[in-house]
Design a protein around this motif. Structure first.
Motif, PDB file in Angstrom:
ATOM      1  N   ASP A   1     144.385  51.221  39.715  1.00  0.00           N
ATOM      2  CA  ASP A   1     144.746  51.961  38.502  1.00  0.00           C
ATOM      3  C   ASP A   1     144.372  53.426  38.619  1.00  0.00           C
ATOM      4  OD1 ASP A   1     145.974  49.913  37.004  1.00  0.00           O
ATOM      5  OD2 ASP A   1     144.012  49.112  36.493  1.00  0.00           O
ATOM      6  N   LYS A   2     145.235  54.248  38.043  1.00  0.00           N
ATOM      7  CA  LYS A   2     145.047  55.687  38.144  1.00  0.00           C
ATOM      8  C   LYS A   2     143.970  56.171  37.188  1.00  0.00           C
ATOM      9  CE  LYS A   2     148.507  57.211  34.759  1.00  0.00           C
ATOM     10  NZ  LYS A   2     149.654  58.090  34.517  1.00  0.00           N
ATOM     11  N   LEU A   3     143.415  57.329  37.509  1.00  0.00           N
ATOM     12  CA  LEU A   3     142.430  57.977  36.651  1.00  0.00           C
ATOM     13  C   LEU A   3     142.712  59.472  36.705  1.00  0.00           C
ATOM     14  CD1 LEU A   3     139.969  57.361  34.877  1.00  0.00           C
ATOM     15  CD2 LEU A   3     138.521  57.791  36.859  1.00  0.00           C
ATOM     16  N   ASP A   4     143.243  60.011  35.615  1.00  0.00           N
ATOM     17  CA  ASP A   4     143.702  61.401  35.597  1.00  0.00           C
ATOM     18  C   ASP A   4     142.603  62.396  35.937  1.00  0.00           C
ATOM     19  OD1 ASP A   4     146.305  60.696  34.989  1.00  0.00           O
ATOM     20  OD2 ASP A   4     145.988  60.798  32.822  1.00  0.00           O
ATOM     21  N   VAL A   5     141.364  62.086  35.576  1.00  0.00           N
ATOM     22  CA  VAL A   5     140.273  63.025  35.823  1.00  0.00           C
ATOM     23  C   VAL A   5     140.093  63.285  37.314  1.00  0.00           C
ATOM     24  CG1 VAL A   5     138.439  61.271  35.921  1.00  0.00           C
ATOM     25  CG2 VAL A   5     137.877  63.607  35.226  1.00  0.00           C
ATOM     26  N   LEU A   6     140.417  62.306  38.154  1.00  0.00           N
ATOM     27  CA  LEU A   6     140.296  62.507  39.604  1.00  0.00           C
ATOM     28  C   LEU A   6     141.297  63.560  40.073  1.00  0.00           C
ATOM     29  CD1 LEU A   6     139.859  58.802  40.792  1.00  0.00           C
ATOM     30  CD2 LEU A   6     138.086  60.553  40.546  1.00  0.00           C
TER      31      LEU A   6
END
Length: 345
Positions: free
Chosen positions: A278-283
């Motif tokens: 799953d993606k994590l925009d903060v990265l």
């Protein structure tokens, strides 16, 4: 001072019944009369009561959404998808965050039942072992459509939308193997949850098919939380024969790994490769190109809401009680963090 349909009827010079028909768009009303009512409504600045309208039409246009942890971006993406479809159909949403507690989830279900909502979308708490007869009885007595969002309830079958976690974990692990890795660790989610079990299954399946021995010392049980993954990563980095790559089973745990890497001055992928789930925009905001398995969580919310709306609109049809399950295939997004550069041997 509030304006009522009595005021509108008096101003338009017609009956309250006719005003009610116009407001609820029910029954025949002459166009000339309808225009009189609309003009009176505008002049009196009348705002119809949603509660009163629901009583007269037996429709509340409201659905309930119950998730274990709203602060987790995974559920934030699901809610985003729900909101997109709900807005198009002018549906209101009552949202509950249960903090992964069966007791709070049970309370939420009872409260939603009192609100006369038309359907529920729910991701049951991960602690499936704590489901009890009161919980199951509450679900059975709801008597409205219930759609599961990538979660399961023991001893009960409901329609829902799910992610193929086995496939996702297999693809993520395979990307590391294709890059040259043979010593691959995994940080699982909460092993009380089916997604965690299925992701571990996909990881093991991929290793075996590629003639790589599954080693228990490379399997670390997490809990989907940031802090726990941070502590586990610290332990991994201190291993004598440490792995060259880590497959991380949730976005928040990926963030915990990155924090540990930074503190230990570990660069990605030079010193350690990583693939998350799953993606994590903060990265992305931090400029970290972390490869990940995209579980299509926003799409899950969209598809689940469409399924719920269909069941609400067809609740009196016999085939509406049939169990419908849709499984979404995740997609692998490679950004370079899976590459094999570091070689201790």
């Amino acid at each position: 001072m509030s304006v009522t349909i009595y005021d509108i009827a008096e101003k338009a010079g017609i009956s309250r019944t006719t005003v009610s028909r116009v407001l609820n768009n029910s029954g025949y009303v002459k166009e000339e009369t309808r225009q009189k009512v609309l003009k009176a409504i505008k002049e009196l600045n009348y705002t119809p009561s949603a509660i009163a309208r629901s009583l007269s039409t037996s429709r509340t246009n409201t659905i309930g959404v119950v998730v274990p942890e709203i602060s987790d971006p995974f559920f934030g993406e699901i809610i985003k998808g729900i909101g997109e479809i709900a807005d198009k159909h002018e549906l209101n949403i009552i949202l509950f965050d249960t903090a992964d507690s069966v007791e709070k989830e049970l309370k939420a279900l009872k409260l939603l039942r009192q609100q006369r909502i038309e359907g529920i979308m729910i991701t049951p708490t991960f602690t499936e072992k704590n489901f009890n007869s009161e919980y199951l009885n509450t679900l059975e007595k709801l008597e409205i459509p219930v759609i599961l969002m990538d979660g399961h309830v023991n001893y009960e079958e409901f329609s829902g939308v799910f992610i193929d976690h086995v496939r996702g974990a297999y693809d993520g692990t395979e990307a590391l193997i294709k890059s040259g890795h043979r010593k691959i660790a995994i940080i699982t989610g909460d092993m009380n949850s089916r997604p965690a079990k299925e992701r571990l299954k996909g990881y093991k399946k991929c290793l075996i098919r590629n003639n790589i021995k599954v080693q228990d010392r490379y399997i670390f049980c997490g809990d989907y939380k940031y802090e726990n993954a941070y502590q586990i990563t610290k332990k991994i980095l201190k291993m004598e024969d440490r792995p060259t790559a880590i497959f991380v089973c949730s976005n928040m745990m990926s963030l915990g790994c990155v924090k540990a890497f930074n503190e230990e001055k570990i660069t990605i992928p030079n010193d350690m490769a990583i693939v998350g789930f799953d993606k994590l925009d903060v990265l992305n905001i931090l400029g970290l190109n972390i490869s990940f398995v995209n579980g299509l969580t926003t799409e899950l919310g969209r598809v689940g809401t469409k399924m719920l709306i269909d069941k609400i609109n067809n609740k009196n049809k016999k085939n509406n009680r049939q169990i419908e399950r849709i499984t979404l295939l995740p997609e692998l997004i490679l950004k370079g963090s899976e590459r094999y550069i570091y070689n201790k041997d």
